[in-house]
Design a protein around this motif. Structure first.
Motif, PDB file in Angstrom:
ATOM      1  N   ALA A 251      33.038  25.901  78.064  1.00  0.00           N
ATOM      2  CA  ALA A 251      32.805  24.904  79.122  1.00  0.00           C
ATOM      3  C   ALA A 251      32.876  25.558  80.510  1.00  0.00           C
ATOM      4  CB  ALA A 251      33.827  23.783  79.005  1.00  0.00           C
ATOM      5  N   LEU A 252      33.785  26.509  80.647  1.00  0.00           N
ATOM      6  CA  LEU A 252      33.930  27.185  81.947  1.00  0.00           C
ATOM      7  C   LEU A 252      32.762  28.148  82.194  1.00  0.00           C
ATOM      8  CD1 LEU A 252      37.760  27.911  81.776  1.00  0.00           C
ATOM      9  CD2 LEU A 252      36.640  26.389  83.413  1.00  0.00           C
ATOM     10  N   ARG A 253      32.373  28.837  81.125  1.00  0.00           N
ATOM     11  CA  ARG A 253      31.280  29.809  81.222  1.00  0.00           C
ATOM     12  C   ARG A 253      29.952  29.114  81.513  1.00  0.00           C
ATOM     13  NH1 ARG A 253      32.245  32.101  76.418  1.00  0.00           N
ATOM     14  NH2 ARG A 253      30.627  30.894  75.399  1.00  0.00           N
ATOM     15  N   GLU A 254      29.726  28.014  80.776  1.00  0.00           N
ATOM     16  CA  GLU A 254      28.435  27.318  80.912  1.00  0.00           C
ATOM     17  C   GLU A 254      28.474  26.238  81.986  1.00  0.00           C
ATOM     18  OE1 GLU A 254      27.237  26.059  76.992  1.00  0.00           O
ATOM     19  OE2 GLU A 254      27.316  28.103  76.213  1.00  0.00           O
ATOM     20  N   ILE A 257      32.329  22.241  83.348  1.00  0.00           N
ATOM     21  CA  ILE A 257      33.331  21.846  84.334  1.00  0.00           C
ATOM     22  C   ILE A 257      33.479  23.010  85.319  1.00  0.00           C
ATOM     23  CG2 ILE A 257      34.554  20.341  82.710  1.00  0.00           C
ATOM     24  CD1 ILE A 257      36.774  22.454  82.521  1.00  0.00           C
ATOM     25  N   ALA A 258      34.162  22.736  86.451  1.00  0.00           N
ATOM     26  CA  ALA A 258      34.198  23.768  87.505  1.00  0.00           C
ATOM     27  C   ALA A 258      35.240  24.851  87.255  1.00  0.00           C
ATOM     28  CB  ALA A 258      34.467  23.102  88.851  1.00  0.00           C
ATOM     29  N   ALA A 259      36.423  24.446  86.812  1.00  0.00           N
ATOM     30  CA  ALA A 259      37.507  25.430  86.715  1.00  0.00           C
ATOM     31  C   ALA A 259      38.643  24.871  85.865  1.00  0.00           C
ATOM     32  CB  ALA A 259      38.021  25.771  88.111  1.00  0.00           C
ATOM     33  N   ALA A 260      39.611  25.741  85.606  1.00  0.00           N
ATOM     34  CA  ALA A 260      40.798  25.297  84.860  1.00  0.00           C
ATOM     35  C   ALA A 260      42.010  26.075  85.339  1.00  0.00           C
ATOM     36  CB  ALA A 260      40.593  25.513  83.355  1.00  0.00           C
ATOM     37  N   CYS A 278      36.786  34.441  81.971  1.00  0.00           N
ATOM     38  CA  CYS A 278      36.332  33.386  82.899  1.00  0.00           C
ATOM     39  C   CYS A 278      37.001  33.539  84.261  1.00  0.00           C
ATOM     40  CB  CYS A 278      36.681  32.007  82.346  1.00  0.00           C
ATOM     41  SG  CYS A 278      35.798  31.578  80.853  1.00  0.00           S
ATOM     42  N   GLU A 279      36.200  33.834  85.261  1.00  0.00           N
ATOM     43  CA  GLU A 279      36.745  33.949  86.621  1.00  0.00           C
ATOM     44  C   GLU A 279      37.275  32.617  87.128  1.00  0.00           C
ATOM     45  OE1 GLU A 279      33.840  35.473  89.278  1.00  0.00           O
ATOM     46  OE2 GLU A 279      34.496  37.548  88.951  1.00  0.00           O
ATOM     47  N   ASN A 280      36.694  31.531  86.603  1.00  0.00           N
ATOM     48  CA  ASN A 280      37.095  30.203  87.073  1.00  0.00           C
ATOM     49  C   ASN A 280      38.276  29.621  86.283  1.00  0.00           C
ATOM     50  OD1 ASN A 280      35.355  30.134  84.909  1.00  0.00           O
ATOM     51  ND2 ASN A 280      34.175  28.361  85.605  1.00  0.00           N
TER      52      ASN A 280
END
Ligand code: DGY
Length: 321
Positions: A251-254, A257-260, A278-280
């Motif tokens: 979900a983060l990669r694609e 959603i924006a971030a976690a 995942c940077e986000n």
């Protein structure tokens, strides 16, 4: 009268030991590796109390072998590492450390929320990597927190403390919980009770505070992540297996959603490699309650439960009374 015996499965603080020493003979495993299951069973022989930590696996099979143990005094509020129904059947009491870590954990949830929204960890790495060479109009743009919608999933003590922090940021607070809060608490928190699906669809931030059980394992998976807003941020300071970790990474990669902001993981201390990539994702090593004051209070509280037990009194924080 023979002195009672306590097994302390892993390193704690000198103060904790000093508190217990006058009351019992201590078998203190003063290291951070703790005991294997077999070692734990062996060491628990002749012990009335075990001071346990979240890394001790106290399954039905193990509990059945702890024939001398009367109390497991867990140094944590969460106790999903202990099969409590099996402990009850075996006549073993279980205590935990509720209350003392509420605000500290809520602080960490909010810290992760802020860090994920305003890209603090990314910015930190960017500077350390020597990548910051000029100021630009869209450098490290993140998401506002104030006046947006905070969804709290699990409105126990910690969830409520997170909601209270949201109010300080002028947020609209939605919540979902097994049971609805009393109207006066809803009013105090200015929190609106919603279904799971509304929480997922309407929140800009979702902070998870449910306990881990078979019902909540992978509570947040593909369907839930796809229901969230594209600019939503997920925060988990509860327990790792509540979120399907590879799916969260996807979900983060694609950019579903924006971030976690994640403090707890499915297979601690291993973090899924996709999530690491995942940077986000802002990641913390399960430190929700890790302030000096709170961790000290938690060990004192566990010690007090142990002392009550060996004095023939009812330990104050039983989870299976
Ligand atoms: C708890 O208390 O359950 C925390 O996760 C560990 O401190």
């Amino acid at each position: 009268m023979p002195r009672p015996h306590i097994l302390i499965t892993k390193r704690v603080f000198p103060e904790t030991i000093a508190l217990l020493e006058p009351h019992a003979e201590l078998d203190y495993v003063a290291n951070d590796d703790g005991l294997t299951t077999d070692e734990l069973v062996e060491s628990a022989r002749g012990k009335q109390v075990i001071l346990s930590q979240i890394t001790d696996r106290l399954s039905r099979e193990v509990l059945a072998k702890l024939t001398d143990v009367k109390l497991i005094a867990q140094i944590a509020v969460g106790y999903d590492n202990i099969d409590v129904p099996a402990a009850t059947e075996a006549g073993i009491l279980v205590s935990n450390t509720p209350g003392v870590l509420t605000d500290t954990t809520a602080d960490l949830a909010f810290a992760l929320l802020l860090a994920a929204a305003r890209r603090i960890a990314e910015g930190h790495q960017y500077i350390h990597a020597g990548k910051w060479t000029r100021w630009t109009i869209d450098l490290m743009m993140g998401h506002d927190i104030h006046h947006r919608t905070l969804g709290v999933w699990g409105m126990g003590r910690i969830g409520q403390a997170v909601a209270r922090r949201g109010l300080g940021f002028s947020m609209r607070v939605l919540y979902h919980n097994r049971t609805r809060l009393a109207p006066e608490i809803e009013r105090e928190l200015n929190a609106e009770y919603v279904t799971q699906d509304r929480l997922l669809a309407e929140s800009d931030f979702i902070s998870v505070h449910v306990p881990l059980s078979e019902k909540t394992r992978h509570l947040i998976g593909e369907r839930e992540l796809r229901m969230m807003k594209k600019d939503a941020i997920l925060v988990n300071t509860a327990r790792g297996p509540i979120v399907d970790e590879p799916m969260l990474a996807r979900a983060l990669r694609e950019k579903w959603i924006a971030a976690a902001g994640i403090d707890v993981f499915e297979h601690e201390p291993t973090v899924h490699p996709d999530l690491l990539a995942c940077e986000n994702a802002v990641l913390a090593p399960h430190v929700g309650s890790a302030s000096v004051a709170t961790r000290t209070r938690m060990t004192v509280m566990a010690a007090e439960n142990a002392i009550a037990m060996i004095a023939g009194k009812r330990p104050p924080n039983l989870v299976n009374p």
